[in-house]
Every structure is written in C-alpha cells, then in structure tokens.
Design a protein around this motif. Sequence first.
Motif, PDB file in Angstrom:
ATOM      1  N   LEU A  61      -1.038   7.754  -8.621  1.00 49.17           N
ATOM      2  CA  LEU A  61      -1.705   7.319  -6.809  1.00 49.17           C
ATOM      3  C   LEU A  61      -2.103   7.549  -6.553  1.00 49.17           C
ATOM      4  CD1 LEU A  61       2.194   7.042  -6.191  1.00 49.17           C
ATOM      5  CD2 LEU A  61       1.278   4.887  -6.989  1.00 49.17           C
TER       6      LEU A  61
ATOM      7  N   ASN B 158      -5.043   5.106  -6.037  1.00 50.25           N
ATOM      8  CA  ASN B 158      -4.436   3.327  -5.685  1.00 50.25           C
ATOM      9  C   ASN B 158      -4.650   3.425  -4.194  1.00 50.25           C
ATOM     10  OD1 ASN B 158      -2.557   1.478  -5.555  1.00 50.25           O
ATOM     11  ND2 ASN B 158      -1.140   2.455  -4.333  1.00 50.25           N
TER      12      ASN B 158
ATOM     13  N   ASN C 106      -4.609  -1.689  -3.349  1.00 51.56           N
ATOM     14  CA  ASN C 106      -3.724  -2.576  -3.924  1.00 51.56           C
ATOM     15  C   ASN C 106      -3.037  -3.156  -3.135  1.00 51.56           C
ATOM     16  OD1 ASN C 106      -2.095  -3.163  -5.896  1.00 51.56           O
ATOM     17  ND2 ASN C 106      -2.318  -1.358  -6.685  1.00 51.56           N
TER      18      ASN C 106
ATOM     19  N   LYS D 120       0.021  -4.292  -0.664  1.00 51.40           N
ATOM     20  CA  LYS D 120       1.246  -3.393   0.465  1.00 51.40           C
ATOM     21  C   LYS D 120       2.378  -3.225  -0.233  1.00 51.40           C
ATOM     22  CE  LYS D 120       3.093  -3.773   4.744  1.00 51.40           C
ATOM     23  NZ  LYS D 120       2.859  -4.153   6.242  1.00 51.40           N
ATOM     24  N   GLU D 121       2.844  -2.036  -0.433  1.00 56.37           N
ATOM     25  CA  GLU D 121       3.439  -1.681  -0.690  1.00 56.37           C
ATOM     26  C   GLU D 121       5.388  -2.494  -0.609  1.00 56.37           C
ATOM     27  OE1 GLU D 121       5.602   2.981   1.049  1.00 56.37           O
ATOM     28  OE2 GLU D 121       2.943   2.907   0.208  1.00 56.37           O
ATOM     29  N   SER D 122       6.049  -1.918  -1.213  1.00 60.37           N
ATOM     30  CA  SER D 122       7.716  -2.667  -0.753  1.00 60.37           C
ATOM     31  C   SER D 122       8.323  -2.286  -0.835  1.00 60.37           C
ATOM     32  CB  SER D 122       7.101  -4.076  -2.117  1.00 60.37           C
ATOM     33  OG  SER D 122       8.788  -5.080  -1.421  1.00 60.37           O
TER      34      SER D 122
ATOM     35  N   ILE E 100      10.590  -0.657  -4.123  1.00 59.96           N
ATOM     36  CA  ILE E 100      10.693   1.117  -4.536  1.00 59.96           C
ATOM     37  C   ILE E 100      12.175   0.695  -4.771  1.00 59.96           C
ATOM     38  CG2 ILE E 100      10.151   3.041  -4.523  1.00 59.96           C
ATOM     39  CD1 ILE E 100       7.960   1.650  -2.158  1.00 59.96           C
TER      40      ILE E 100
ATOM     41  N   GLN F 189       2.214   0.810  -9.096  1.00 56.44           N
ATOM     42  CA  GLN F 189       2.042   1.569  -8.162  1.00 56.44           C
ATOM     43  C   GLN F 189       3.455   1.196  -7.912  1.00 56.44           C
ATOM     44  OE1 GLN F 189       0.762   0.653  -3.985  1.00 56.44           O
ATOM     45  NE2 GLN F 189       1.354  -1.874  -4.109  1.00 56.44           N
ATOM     46  N   HIS F 190       4.503   0.641  -7.693  1.00 56.04           N
ATOM     47  CA  HIS F 190       5.938   0.613  -7.926  1.00 56.04           C
ATOM     48  C   HIS F 190       6.328   1.415  -8.423  1.00 56.04           C
ATOM     49  CE1 HIS F 190       4.816  -3.072  -4.820  1.00 56.04           C
ATOM     50  NE2 HIS F 190       5.091  -2.103  -3.840  1.00 56.04           N
TER      51      HIS F 190
ATOM     52  N   MET G  50       5.973   5.088  -7.311  1.00 54.18           N
ATOM     53  CA  MET G  50       5.675   5.507  -6.629  1.00 54.18           C
ATOM     54  C   MET G  50       7.813   5.298  -6.916  1.00 54.18           C
ATOM     55  SD  MET G  50       4.733   3.033  -3.944  1.00 54.18           S
ATOM     56  CE  MET G  50       3.002   3.416  -3.221  1.00 54.18           C
TER      57      MET G  50
END
Length: 300
Positions: free
Chosen positions: A41, A44, A47, A49-51, A55, A86-87, A90
């Motif tokens: 990560l 990272n 990328n 936007k993380e959700s 996650i 990424q998810h 995480m």
Amino acid sequence: IINKMRTEILNRVGYSNVTKKKSDISVSLVYITPEIAKHYLSYNTQNRKESGSSINFLTEQMNKGLFIENGESIVFDKNMKLTDGQHRLMAIIKSGKSYHIPVVKGVNIKSMATYDTGKNRSAADVLSINGFKNSNLLSTFIKLINKYENNGSKASKPLSYSRDEQLTNQQILNYCKENYDWLYKIMLDVTNIYVKSEIKVISKSYFCFIVYMIGGKNPDQMVYDFMKNIYGLNRSQDTATSYLYSKLYKSKIRKEPLGFYWVLGMTIKAWNYFIDGNPSVRFFRFSTEQELPKININNN
C-alpha cells in the motif's frame, strides 16, 4: 526422436515466434500478510478513492472465513504504482488475516482504465453454472430472504442492497445447495398460480418470498389459497384480500409502484384476517414506520 518431434510441433504452431515473445509483466504467488499488505500500500499513490463500505465488507468476509483465494490478483504498473487491489490489501490489514494472492507487476500504465469493464458474474450465473434451473428467480428469492428476514430490512425497493444486506455469490450458492428442495417446491407452486393470472400484480420472486414469509419452508394449501385471492383468482368481495388486490391492481395499471415493505405489512394483515374467517373488511392500513405485524398461525 521424441525431442525432435516436440521441436517440430512447437515450430509448427509458431512457438518460437509467438509464445516466446518477451514481456515486461511478471506474475508470482505471494502469501500476503498484513505486514506485506502495508508495504504494497506504500505504492498506492494514484488509485481510485478508497471505499469504507467495500473495506468493511471484505473484512467481514475474511473474519467469517468466507473470503476465497480465487486467483484475483494484486496489480502494479511499470512504475510500481498499485493499480488494483487496494481494498483487499486494506481488509487484510484490518482483519489480520493472510492469503495466497497472485501479484502481477509491470502492466501498462494506462491499464487501470480497462479494469472492471467486463460483465461481472452474477449469482444467477453461478447458480446456472452449477446446474440449478430458474437461476434468476432462485437467486432473487434467496436475496429477499436474506434482506427482509435475516436483516429485518424496511426498504421499499427490495432489489437494492446495502453492503450489510449483500450476499456473495458463494454464500448464495451454499444456501441454495443446503435448501434447494423447499426453495424449488415453493417456486414451482407459485409458478402454477402465477401463470393463471392475467394481471401480474406482484412479481414471481416477491410472490415466492411472501409465501415463504407466511408459510415457512413447507407452506400448506391455505397459504396458496390466500395467495390466489391476492392474485385475483379467487376473489371474495369486501374482504381484506379483495381490498389488497385492488390496491395492487391499481398500482400495476397506473404504473405507480408500491413500496415492498408496505406490501409485506399489508399482506400479513390480510392473511391474519383471512385465517380468522376472512370477514367483511372494507379498509385497513399499514404504516412503513411500523414493524411488520405478527403472522398468525393457521391452526386448522
């Protein structure tokens, strides 16, 4: 002789010109621990936007032992920027779990724009592949059971799901394998009524769930007699079933959809009147702010 034949065959199919073509892409199977996930990560930097919901969903799947090593990879481009995964990384950190996951490095820097552009495999697809008939109806039926019975949803739109209400394709397949006999029996009995009605006041999947909600896994004939009234096949005027049918019919003709939670509440009330002798009832109501009424049991 064998080596000579092998060489001739490989040359014939163009092995030396095609399959030996050099590539910057490398693939390795890595046992990704939370520590390795943290390291990955750190790359990272560009990328989506993380959700948080994604996650949390993946973390829950991992904690419940439902996350499967399915071959889906973690991907880095030529510049070692993380482009996919990424998810999952995480969630590995959050859950403290470790998994064998393919790691692909060296893809084109423009590759991210091509991810997730294909058609995702649906639960119905998975059921069909595993040999189950009427897979669309079957998968929707199972989803409704999970949403309104297991999660106690009050949603007016039954086919929209929050992360908490969503089942994985594997969970739906497992549930189907464990419960197929009674699921299929309800679907078959419902279809026999459904095809006889000129106006389909509610969909077949909603019909299946309502039968299950009232009658359980083995609904008796009285449940189906009740549903025939709701579907307008055996109408008794000035009764709760007739009143509800009229509401559903007008909604269908006018193309003014009724909230499914409201339909559930009204159906339970109509059922309770029905097994109490189906008395004359000109009007009754249900508020979607209420909990669903208790379903009275047929003791006949």
